[in-house]
Design a protein around this motif. Structure first.
Motif, PDB file in Angstrom:
ATOM      1  N   THR A 122     113.954 -51.690 -86.442  1.00  0.00           N
ATOM      2  CA  THR A 122     114.950 -52.755 -86.522  1.00  0.00           C
ATOM      3  C   THR A 122     114.941 -53.527 -85.205  1.00  0.00           C
ATOM      4  O   THR A 122     114.391 -53.061 -84.192  1.00  0.00           O
ATOM      5  CB  THR A 122     116.354 -52.179 -86.755  1.00  0.00           C
ATOM      6  OG1 THR A 122     116.726 -51.418 -85.599  1.00  0.00           O
ATOM      7  CG2 THR A 122     116.413 -51.313 -88.005  1.00  0.00           C
ATOM      8  N   THR A 123     115.596 -54.683 -85.207  1.00  0.00           N
ATOM      9  CA  THR A 123     115.651 -55.455 -83.967  1.00  0.00           C
ATOM     10  C   THR A 123     116.417 -54.697 -82.893  1.00  0.00           C
ATOM     11  O   THR A 123     116.064 -54.776 -81.712  1.00  0.00           O
ATOM     12  CB  THR A 123     116.284 -56.841 -84.201  1.00  0.00           C
ATOM     13  OG1 THR A 123     117.572 -56.682 -84.788  1.00  0.00           O
ATOM     14  CG2 THR A 123     115.399 -57.707 -85.087  1.00  0.00           C
ATOM     15  N   ALA A 124     117.408 -53.929 -83.277  1.00  0.00           N
ATOM     16  CA  ALA A 124     118.162 -53.136 -82.303  1.00  0.00           C
ATOM     17  C   ALA A 124     117.279 -52.050 -81.687  1.00  0.00           C
ATOM     18  O   ALA A 124     117.337 -51.793 -80.479  1.00  0.00           O
ATOM     19  CB  ALA A 124     119.383 -52.511 -82.960  1.00  0.00           C
ATOM     20  N   GLU A 125     116.456 -51.426 -82.514  1.00  0.00           N
ATOM     21  CA  GLU A 125     115.551 -50.393 -81.993  1.00  0.00           C
ATOM     22  C   GLU A 125     114.499 -50.986 -81.054  1.00  0.00           C
ATOM     23  O   GLU A 125     114.170 -50.403 -80.017  1.00  0.00           O
ATOM     24  CB  GLU A 125     114.864 -49.664 -83.159  1.00  0.00           C
ATOM     25  CG  GLU A 125     115.814 -48.813 -83.971  1.00  0.00           C
ATOM     26  CD  GLU A 125     115.201 -48.325 -85.285  1.00  0.00           C
ATOM     27  OE1 GLU A 125     115.591 -47.225 -85.727  1.00  0.00           O
ATOM     28  OE2 GLU A 125     114.358 -49.037 -85.875  1.00  0.00           O
ATOM     29  N   ILE A 126     113.990 -52.148 -81.414  1.00  0.00           N
ATOM     30  CA  ILE A 126     113.015 -52.827 -80.553  1.00  0.00           C
ATOM     31  C   ILE A 126     113.670 -53.220 -79.236  1.00  0.00           C
ATOM     32  O   ILE A 126     113.075 -53.050 -78.165  1.00  0.00           O
ATOM     33  CB  ILE A 126     112.424 -54.062 -81.258  1.00  0.00           C
ATOM     34  CG1 ILE A 126     111.656 -53.641 -82.514  1.00  0.00           C
ATOM     35  CG2 ILE A 126     111.513 -54.842 -80.314  1.00  0.00           C
ATOM     36  CD1 ILE A 126     111.272 -54.796 -83.415  1.00  0.00           C
ATOM     37  N   ALA A 127     114.891 -53.704 -79.317  1.00  0.00           N
ATOM     38  CA  ALA A 127     115.614 -54.098 -78.106  1.00  0.00           C
ATOM     39  C   ALA A 127     115.774 -52.920 -77.156  1.00  0.00           C
ATOM     40  O   ALA A 127     115.560 -53.048 -75.948  1.00  0.00           O
ATOM     41  CB  ALA A 127     116.986 -54.674 -78.477  1.00  0.00           C
ATOM     42  N   ARG A 128     116.152 -51.758 -77.704  1.00  0.00           N
ATOM     43  CA  ARG A 128     116.277 -50.561 -76.862  1.00  0.00           C
ATOM     44  C   ARG A 128     114.940 -50.196 -76.232  1.00  0.00           C
ATOM     45  O   ARG A 128     114.855 -49.874 -75.056  1.00  0.00           O
ATOM     46  CB  ARG A 128     116.808 -49.383 -77.682  1.00  0.00           C
ATOM     47  CG  ARG A 128     118.314 -49.299 -77.719  1.00  0.00           C
ATOM     48  CD  ARG A 128     118.796 -47.953 -78.253  1.00  0.00           C
ATOM     49  NE  ARG A 128     118.235 -47.602 -79.556  1.00  0.00           N
ATOM     50  CZ  ARG A 128     118.682 -48.037 -80.726  1.00  0.00           C
ATOM     51  NH1 ARG A 128     119.718 -48.840 -80.769  1.00  0.00           N
ATOM     52  NH2 ARG A 128     118.117 -47.660 -81.857  1.00  0.00           N
ATOM     53  N   GLU A 129     113.887 -50.231 -77.036  1.00  0.00           N
ATOM     54  CA  GLU A 129     112.564 -49.842 -76.529  1.00  0.00           C
ATOM     55  C   GLU A 129     112.059 -50.810 -75.464  1.00  0.00           C
ATOM     56  O   GLU A 129     111.422 -50.396 -74.504  1.00  0.00           O
ATOM     57  CB  GLU A 129     111.561 -49.774 -77.679  1.00  0.00           C
ATOM     58  CG  GLU A 129     110.225 -49.237 -77.249  1.00  0.00           C
ATOM     59  CD  GLU A 129     109.347 -48.842 -78.412  1.00  0.00           C
ATOM     60  OE1 GLU A 129     108.157 -49.158 -78.342  1.00  0.00           O
ATOM     61  OE2 GLU A 129     109.830 -48.214 -79.364  1.00  0.00           O
ATOM     62  N   GLY A 131     114.025 -52.831 -73.624  1.00  0.00           N
ATOM     63  CA  GLY A 131     115.010 -53.022 -72.566  1.00  0.00           C
ATOM     64  C   GLY A 131     115.573 -54.428 -72.509  1.00  0.00           C
ATOM     65  O   GLY A 131     115.824 -54.960 -71.423  1.00  0.00           O
ATOM     66  N   VAL A 132     115.744 -55.047 -73.680  1.00  0.00           N
ATOM     67  CA  VAL A 132     116.294 -56.400 -73.771  1.00  0.00           C
ATOM     68  C   VAL A 132     117.402 -56.406 -74.809  1.00  0.00           C
ATOM     69  O   VAL A 132     117.644 -55.408 -75.491  1.00  0.00           O
ATOM     70  CB  VAL A 132     115.198 -57.428 -74.147  1.00  0.00           C
ATOM     71  CG1 VAL A 132     114.109 -57.499 -73.075  1.00  0.00           C
ATOM     72  CG2 VAL A 132     114.579 -57.110 -75.494  1.00  0.00           C
ATOM     73  N   SER A 133     118.053 -57.549 -74.946  1.00  0.00           N
ATOM     74  CA  SER A 133     119.133 -57.651 -75.936  1.00  0.00           C
ATOM     75  C   SER A 133     118.558 -57.849 -77.332  1.00  0.00           C
ATOM     76  O   SER A 133     117.418 -58.285 -77.506  1.00  0.00           O
ATOM     77  CB  SER A 133     120.061 -58.816 -75.591  1.00  0.00           C
ATOM     78  OG  SER A 133     119.391 -60.043 -75.811  1.00  0.00           O
ATOM     79  N   ASP A 134     119.382 -57.548 -78.312  1.00  0.00           N
ATOM     80  CA  ASP A 134     119.009 -57.716 -79.704  1.00  0.00           C
ATOM     81  C   ASP A 134     118.700 -59.181 -80.005  1.00  0.00           C
ATOM     82  O   ASP A 134     117.758 -59.492 -80.726  1.00  0.00           O
ATOM     83  CB  ASP A 134     120.146 -57.190 -80.595  1.00  0.00           C
ATOM     84  CG  ASP A 134     119.757 -57.110 -82.051  1.00  0.00           C
ATOM     85  OD1 ASP A 134     118.748 -56.452 -82.360  1.00  0.00           O
ATOM     86  OD2 ASP A 134     120.464 -57.711 -82.881  1.00  0.00           O
ATOM     87  N   TRP A 140     112.308 -63.658 -80.169  1.00  0.00           N
ATOM     88  CA  TRP A 140     110.853 -63.412 -80.133  1.00  0.00           C
ATOM     89  C   TRP A 140     110.269 -63.439 -81.538  1.00  0.00           C
ATOM     90  O   TRP A 140     109.227 -64.043 -81.776  1.00  0.00           O
ATOM     91  CB  TRP A 140     110.536 -62.066 -79.497  1.00  0.00           C
ATOM     92  CG  TRP A 140     110.750 -61.963 -78.027  1.00  0.00           C
ATOM     93  CD1 TRP A 140     110.913 -62.978 -77.136  1.00  0.00           C
ATOM     94  CD2 TRP A 140     110.835 -60.758 -77.271  1.00  0.00           C
ATOM     95  NE1 TRP A 140     111.089 -62.479 -75.872  1.00  0.00           N
ATOM     96  CE2 TRP A 140     111.040 -61.112 -75.931  1.00  0.00           C
ATOM     97  CE3 TRP A 140     110.762 -59.414 -77.598  1.00  0.00           C
ATOM     98  CZ2 TRP A 140     111.158 -60.171 -74.913  1.00  0.00           C
ATOM     99  CZ3 TRP A 140     110.870 -58.468 -76.587  1.00  0.00           C
ATOM    100  CH2 TRP A 140     111.074 -58.851 -75.259  1.00  0.00           C
ATOM    101  N   LEU A 141     110.945 -62.766 -82.466  1.00  0.00           N
ATOM    102  CA  LEU A 141     110.449 -62.720 -83.837  1.00  0.00           C
ATOM    103  C   LEU A 141     110.465 -64.099 -84.491  1.00  0.00           C
ATOM    104  O   LEU A 141     109.523 -64.482 -85.186  1.00  0.00           O
ATOM    105  CB  LEU A 141     111.261 -61.720 -84.671  1.00  0.00           C
ATOM    106  CG  LEU A 141     111.021 -60.253 -84.359  1.00  0.00           C
ATOM    107  CD1 LEU A 141     112.038 -59.371 -85.074  1.00  0.00           C
ATOM    108  CD2 LEU A 141     109.599 -59.849 -84.726  1.00  0.00           C
ATOM    109  N   HIS A 142     111.537 -64.861 -84.244  1.00  0.00           N
ATOM    110  CA  HIS A 142     111.631 -66.214 -84.808  1.00  0.00           C
ATOM    111  C   HIS A 142     110.493 -67.085 -84.281  1.00  0.00           C
ATOM    112  O   HIS A 142     109.814 -67.767 -85.057  1.00  0.00           O
ATOM    113  CB  HIS A 142     112.994 -66.830 -84.461  1.00  0.00           C
ATOM    114  CG  HIS A 142     113.121 -68.255 -84.895  1.00  0.00           C
ATOM    115  ND1 HIS A 142     113.339 -68.603 -86.201  1.00  0.00           N
ATOM    116  CD2 HIS A 142     113.030 -69.417 -84.196  1.00  0.00           C
ATOM    117  CE1 HIS A 142     113.390 -69.916 -86.295  1.00  0.00           C
ATOM    118  NE2 HIS A 142     113.193 -70.429 -85.085  1.00  0.00           N
TER     119      HIS A 142
END
Length: 165
Positions: A122-129, A131-134, A140-142
């Motif tokens: 998920t975007t939240a999981e990617i953000a944690r990995e 080290g950035v905000s959701d 980035w994805l957009h």
């Protein structure tokens, strides 16, 4: 026990690796099997250290390990060779276009695309990995999707007009 294990190891490790390297034609494999042989000797050094030829014992163990690994890998390769279809088709032009388009994305966007669409994060999981905000990940994805759509549309138009891909 006339020689300590540490002294024995220091004196003979390099020479044994050179011998096994010549036999296996693989430095990493030689280092692994010699290290394993020394580990086995260390566990029983009180006995092995008193042998007439403790180096010979370690050398024999290392060679036995190398031969066993070679046999296992040969068996595995034979098994895998029998599992493969006769001919595997290469990637099609669409896959090549996608790979090229992904390679042109900035690294952060490419990583986000891979983690989201291939790893299923998920975007939240990617953000944690990362080290950035959701919201940064969503951005980035957009941007990545927009760039990919534009890039792949251009590839399709070139193909439709007979231009080389």
């Amino acid at each position: 026990m006339s020689t300590s294990f540490d002294d024995f190891y220091s004196a003979h490790f390099g020479g044994l690796v050179a011998q096994l390297r010549a036999g296996t034609n693989d430095l990493a494999e030689a280092q692994d099997v010699v290290q394993e042989a020394f580990c086995r000797a260390w566990g029983r050094w009180d006995r092995v250290g008193r042998y007439e030829d403790p180096l010979g014992w370690i050398r024999r163990v290392a060679w036995n390990l190398a031969i066993s690994r070679w046999r296992r890998s040969r068996t595995a390769l034979r098994f895998l060779a029998g599992q493969r279809p006769a001919q595997v088709p290469g990637p099609g032009p669409e896959r090549l276009d996608l790979d090229a388009a992904l390679a042109r994305l900035p690294l952060k966007q490419r990583r986000a695309v891979a983690l989201h669409y291939l790893a299923g994060l998920t975007t939240a999981e990617i953000a944690r990995e990362c080290g950035v905000s959701d919201s940064t990940v969503r951005s980035w994805l957009h941007r990545a999707r927009a760039a990919l759509m534009k890039d792949l549309s251009n590839s399709t138009e070139e193909a439709d007009h007979g231009y080389p891909r």
